[in-house]
Design a protein around this motif. Sequence first.
Motif, PDB file in Angstrom:
ATOM      1  N   THR A 119       0.829  -1.205   0.000  1.00 32.45           N
ATOM      2  CA  THR A 119       0.000   0.000   0.000  1.00 32.45           C
ATOM      3  C   THR A 119       0.864   1.257   0.000  1.00 32.45           C
ATOM      4  O   THR A 119       0.631   2.178  -0.795  1.00 32.45           O
TER       5      THR A 119
ATOM      6  N   LEU B 207      -1.028  12.131   1.196  1.00 35.89           N
ATOM      7  CA  LEU B 207      -2.153  11.534   1.929  1.00 35.89           C
ATOM      8  C   LEU B 207      -3.294  11.143   0.997  1.00 35.89           C
ATOM      9  O   LEU B 207      -3.943  10.112   1.205  1.00 35.89           O
ATOM     10  N   THR B 208      -3.533  11.937  -0.032  1.00 37.78           N
ATOM     11  CA  THR B 208      -4.562  11.583  -1.008  1.00 37.78           C
ATOM     12  C   THR B 208      -4.168  10.307  -1.741  1.00 37.78           C
ATOM     13  O   THR B 208      -4.989   9.409  -1.952  1.00 37.78           O
TER      14      THR B 208
ATOM     15  N   TYR C 115      -4.525   7.359   0.621  1.00 34.86           N
ATOM     16  CA  TYR C 115      -5.942   7.000   0.743  1.00 34.86           C
ATOM     17  C   TYR C 115      -6.389   6.184  -0.467  1.00 34.86           C
ATOM     18  O   TYR C 115      -6.997   5.125  -0.318  1.00 34.86           O
TER      19      TYR C 115
ATOM     20  N   GLY D 293      -4.871   2.700  -0.342  1.00 37.28           N
ATOM     21  CA  GLY D 293      -5.536   1.850   0.647  1.00 37.28           C
ATOM     22  C   GLY D 293      -6.894   1.368   0.189  1.00 37.28           C
ATOM     23  O   GLY D 293      -7.247   0.197   0.347  1.00 37.28           O
ATOM     24  N   VAL D 294      -7.662   2.257  -0.392  1.00 35.25           N
ATOM     25  CA  VAL D 294      -8.988   1.892  -0.891  1.00 35.25           C
ATOM     26  C   VAL D 294      -8.869   0.882  -2.036  1.00 35.25           C
ATOM     27  O   VAL D 294      -9.668  -0.038  -2.158  1.00 35.25           O
TER      28      VAL D 294
END
Length: 133
Positions: free
Chosen positions: A48, A80-81, A84, A87-88
């Motif tokens: 990730t 961070l975007t 995210y 991870g998704v």
Amino acid sequence: MVSTILIGITILFIATNLYYFFTHKSYKKSYFDSAMFYKLFFVLLGVTLGFAVLYYVLSFNEVVLRINDPTGEPAEHTFLTMLYFSGVTILSVGYGDLVPVGSTRFFALIQAGLGLLLPAAYFMKALSGREEE
């Protein structure tokens, strides 16, 4: 105030269930190897983070994520975007709020495949390890 209490109760409930899962092996044919679980967890975490870095580096040269709305604006260019989105993607949640574009689509497909195959390989290993005993 009430929402804070409910959040605390929910976190406690989840923590209790996780503790119970990892400590009680009451089923005769159950097999849980904590070392394999941690290995899977850290491998998925590493993949990730690796893909998040890849998306972030790709975003220096082109738009890699767009917001899924009628405007199609580019998503924020922050790590961070990208983390995210990574991870998704690896968890196959796919909320649909961010859409990969360009070369990112290929890498997102590879990442989603890894997110499905790694846990499957873990369970196959766990089941084959149980049969050897």
